[in-house]
Scaffold this motif. Sequence first.
Motif, mmCIF file in Angstrom:
data_model
loop_
_atom_site.group_PDB
_atom_site.id
_atom_site.type_symbol
_atom_site.label_atom_id
_atom_site.label_comp_id
_atom_site.label_asym_id
_atom_site.label_seq_id
_atom_site.Cartn_x
_atom_site.Cartn_y
_atom_site.Cartn_z
ATOM 1 N N PRO A 1 -54.134 38.081 -37.757
ATOM 2 C CA PRO A 1 -55.146 38.356 -36.725
ATOM 3 C C PRO A 1 -56.353 39.105 -37.291
ATOM 4 N N PHE A 2 -57.526 38.620 -36.955
ATOM 5 C CA PHE A 2 -58.807 39.223 -37.318
ATOM 6 C C PHE A 2 -59.103 39.137 -38.815
ATOM 7 N N TYR A 3 -58.369 38.290 -39.498
ATOM 8 C CA TYR A 3 -58.658 38.058 -40.912
ATOM 9 C C TYR A 3 -60.041 37.452 -41.119
ATOM 10 N N VAL A 4 -60.436 36.580 -40.182
ATOM 11 C CA VAL A 4 -61.506 35.616 -40.448
ATOM 12 C C VAL A 4 -62.852 36.243 -40.779
ATOM 13 N N TYR A 5 -63.128 37.459 -40.285
ATOM 14 C CA TYR A 5 -64.447 38.027 -40.596
ATOM 15 C C TYR A 5 -64.618 38.293 -42.087
ATOM 16 N N ALA A 6 -63.495 38.351 -42.817
ATOM 17 C CA ALA A 6 -63.588 38.586 -44.261
ATOM 18 C C ALA A 6 -64.358 37.466 -44.954
ATOM 19 N N TYR A 7 -64.279 36.241 -44.431
ATOM 20 C CA TYR A 7 -65.051 35.146 -45.008
ATOM 21 C C TYR A 7 -66.545 35.409 -44.886
ATOM 22 N N ALA B 1 -56.433 47.902 -37.029
ATOM 23 C CA ALA B 1 -55.405 47.803 -38.064
ATOM 24 C C ALA B 1 -55.893 46.931 -39.217
ATOM 25 N N ARG B 2 -56.538 45.815 -38.887
ATOM 26 C CA ARG B 2 -57.069 44.942 -39.927
ATOM 27 C C ARG B 2 -58.150 45.652 -40.730
ATOM 28 N N ASN B 3 -59.009 46.383 -40.056
ATOM 29 C CA ASN B 3 -60.084 47.080 -40.767
ATOM 30 C C ASN B 3 -59.524 48.140 -41.704
ATOM 31 N N CYS B 4 -58.469 48.826 -41.266
ATOM 32 C CA CYS B 4 -57.823 49.802 -42.152
ATOM 33 C C CYS B 4 -57.256 49.105 -43.385
ATOM 34 N N ALA B 5 -56.595 47.982 -43.173
ATOM 35 C CA ALA B 5 -56.026 47.248 -44.299
ATOM 36 C C ALA B 5 -57.121 46.767 -45.245
ATOM 37 N N ASN B 6 -58.282 46.461 -44.690
ATOM 38 C CA ASN B 6 -59.410 46.004 -45.508
ATOM 39 C C ASN B 6 -60.215 47.151 -46.107
ATOM 40 N N MET B 7 -59.825 48.384 -45.777
ATOM 41 C CA MET B 7 -60.524 49.565 -46.272
ATOM 42 C C MET B 7 -62.008 49.505 -45.939
ATOM 43 N N VAL B 8 -62.300 49.076 -44.717
ATOM 44 C CA VAL B 8 -63.683 48.990 -44.272
ATOM 45 C C VAL B 8 -63.776 49.626 -42.887
ATOM 46 N N GLU B 9 -64.862 50.312 -42.642
ATOM 47 C CA GLU B 9 -65.024 51.044 -41.394
ATOM 48 C C GLU B 9 -65.306 50.079 -40.241
ATOM 49 N N MET C 1 -51.782 48.471 -57.430
ATOM 50 C CA MET C 1 -53.228 48.698 -57.334
ATOM 51 C C MET C 1 -54.063 47.478 -57.710
ATOM 52 N N SER C 2 -53.417 46.323 -57.871
ATOM 53 C CA SER C 2 -54.179 45.111 -58.202
ATOM 54 C C SER C 2 -54.711 44.421 -56.958
ATOM 55 N N ASN C 3 -54.059 44.645 -55.833
ATOM 56 C CA ASN C 3 -54.462 43.951 -54.619
ATOM 57 C C ASN C 3 -55.826 44.428 -54.135
ATOM 58 N N THR C 4 -56.673 43.465 -53.775
ATOM 59 C CA THR C 4 -58.023 43.760 -53.317
ATOM 60 C C THR C 4 -58.113 43.563 -51.817
ATOM 61 N N PRO C 5 -58.748 44.470 -51.088
ATOM 62 C CA PRO C 5 -58.921 44.246 -49.656
ATOM 63 C C PRO C 5 -59.588 42.903 -49.376
ATOM 64 N N LEU C 6 -59.263 42.307 -48.227
ATOM 65 C CA LEU C 6 -59.765 40.975 -47.917
ATOM 66 C C LEU C 6 -61.280 40.884 -47.992
ATOM 67 N N ARG D 1 -56.372 33.543 -48.281
ATOM 68 C CA ARG D 1 -56.284 32.706 -47.095
ATOM 69 C C ARG D 1 -56.573 31.243 -47.301
ATOM 70 N N VAL D 2 -56.060 30.412 -46.397
ATOM 71 C CA VAL D 2 -56.427 29.007 -46.327
ATOM 72 C C VAL D 2 -57.939 28.915 -46.191
ATOM 73 N N ARG D 3 -58.557 28.178 -47.058
ATOM 74 C CA ARG D 3 -60.015 28.185 -47.174
ATOM 75 C C ARG D 3 -60.685 27.285 -46.140
ATOM 76 N N ARG D 4 -60.184 26.079 -45.954
ATOM 77 C CA ARG D 4 -60.845 25.124 -45.075
ATOM 78 C C ARG D 4 -60.002 24.878 -43.839
#
Length: 617
Positions: free
Chosen positions: A540-546, A277-285, A429-434, A18-21
């Motif tokens: 959408p809802f990406y930002v909590y990954a930071y 949906a975002r949480n599933c993609a991030n493999m986090v509960e 399998m190289s891609n890492t969840p956000l 993601r765009v960092r700043r």
Amino acid sequence: MSKAYFSAPVAGATTISRVRRDVAGESGGAPALAGLPRWDLSDLYDGPESPKLVTDLDQADEDAQAFARVWQGRLDSLPGSELAQALAEYQRIDEVLGRAGSYAQLLFAANTSDSGVGRFAQSINERLTGISTHLLFFTLEINRIPDDVLATQLADPALAHWGPFLRDLRVFRPYQLSDEVEAVLHEKSVTGAAAWNRLFDETMAGLRVRLGGEEVTLGSALDTMSSPDRATRERAARAIGDVLGGNVKLFSLVTNTLAKDKAIMDGLRHYPRPTSARNCANMVEDEVVDALVQAVTEAYPRLSHRYYALKAKWLGLEKLEYWDRNAPLTTQDEPLITWPDATRQVMAAYEGFDPRMGKVARQFFDNAWIDAPPVPGKASGAFAHPTVPSAHPYLLLNYRGRTRDVMTLAHELGHGVHQVLAGEQGYLMSNTPLTLAETASVFGEMLTFRALLDAQTDPARRRLMLAAKVEDMLNTVVRQIAFYRFETLVHDERRKGELLPARIGEIWRQTQVESLGPAFSFTPDYDAYWTYIPHFIHSPFYVYAYAFGDCLVNALYGVFRSGHPGFQDKYIDMLRAGGTRRHKELLAPFGLDAADPGFWQKGLDVIAGFIDELERV
């Protein structure tokens, strides 16, 4: 379930970091910043008219159709070894599509205002969508294999290699629709969300703000809000507010349409809530994310509220205005840091941590893998794009020679190192969840900051560095969770009907007041500032990954500083794992567990500790 190969300039979780700043733009052309590196995309393709690109796409189209003829309708009856063979062929074709999509995306990111490049990128996206339609059956059919049948197939060592990919794929099994519906949704994606994303990007790239009799890009105007002169910051802030307010109806339409589109999709798939949906993609509960958000919001008073009260006192102000948030704590202009100096500082931190990490990082500087100058028409902010394992990642920066730009370089380089190491796992399998993708970037940034702080002997300068780091951490943790709260409220309310621009502005102000605290006052023009945040549109809802990544790294860095045995080996092994392991498995060797309620407090306590130190100065 379908893959979006291109969504300029910021794509989905599978393709780009993601765009960092949220502050960017072009430089003032300072001589100290001359000679900044530009990337060379010829390692992907040598131009939009490349015969190799045409050949690759034609061959991929032919191969995808042949793949469907051979494998469709047979997957649940195959022995494990043959399903493994099918997966290897699927990965090979998919990587060709990923290479073409990466090239189009990167080309557009460096030229967002070029209509010819925009047209090329859109045509590539449409072509990739058409080709990948032939492959769509594959993952859908895998998810229809009964559990007991797949367990028998996985007993074969050849298929066991693909176990992590199959595990993560089947997370989406409960939300999968019929093949016919999935195919329609996949093909229409280029005229749906992707088209609205493009409209947003091109509109943002075309915005100009009048400052000092000159028309400048939005990114350049935002950068002016970090000026040491308060009157300059206010003029920039109000001019930006006028421009954003003048376009707020368009951005509200884009936001309302995409939120409704997401609500329709979530309803069809039976996701329980907008964030699922975002949480599933991030493999986090869901519960882990809820715990993070709760921990951060409850910490607002001891973090952001406390810090900004200190900042108001340092600046001699009773109240801070929103244009004071990024104000420097000194009226003196910060000395420019040349690119060679920034390179030396970051590389010293990486090599000092572990020579192996330094060796990977060095490749980005020795080769044309970085695009650094902040020029008109370029995507704002910064990102690291992994492209495909058969090539290498690229970094986009908007480097202006400030300390925060050095930190951004350290951050994106961490992503790049992670992406190189994870590439060993192959394309699928190289891609890492956000939630884990931010680990290496924030860790690299922390290494660089600590090295610079430890080398600083001037108490006044050290205090400024510490305050800047606190502000960066607040932007990464508190501000991103406030963004997440804003999105949650907007998406929840959108399900009841379209939101007027004024209502979206009210929600924005509410979440900003909550997070920034009583030290601030807000003028009405700030209500339109939500419009320029690209995350809300693209992811959408990406930002909590930071916030997830920052708190995780704070805890991880504490383990490192404590002298944990074999830390470097475990850390590099974690990066090499890519997407093959979940966060619980990756953190266990360090004695950490994100499901532990006390885990997030460890990360937040680091920020609080820095503020404690500033209070004592």
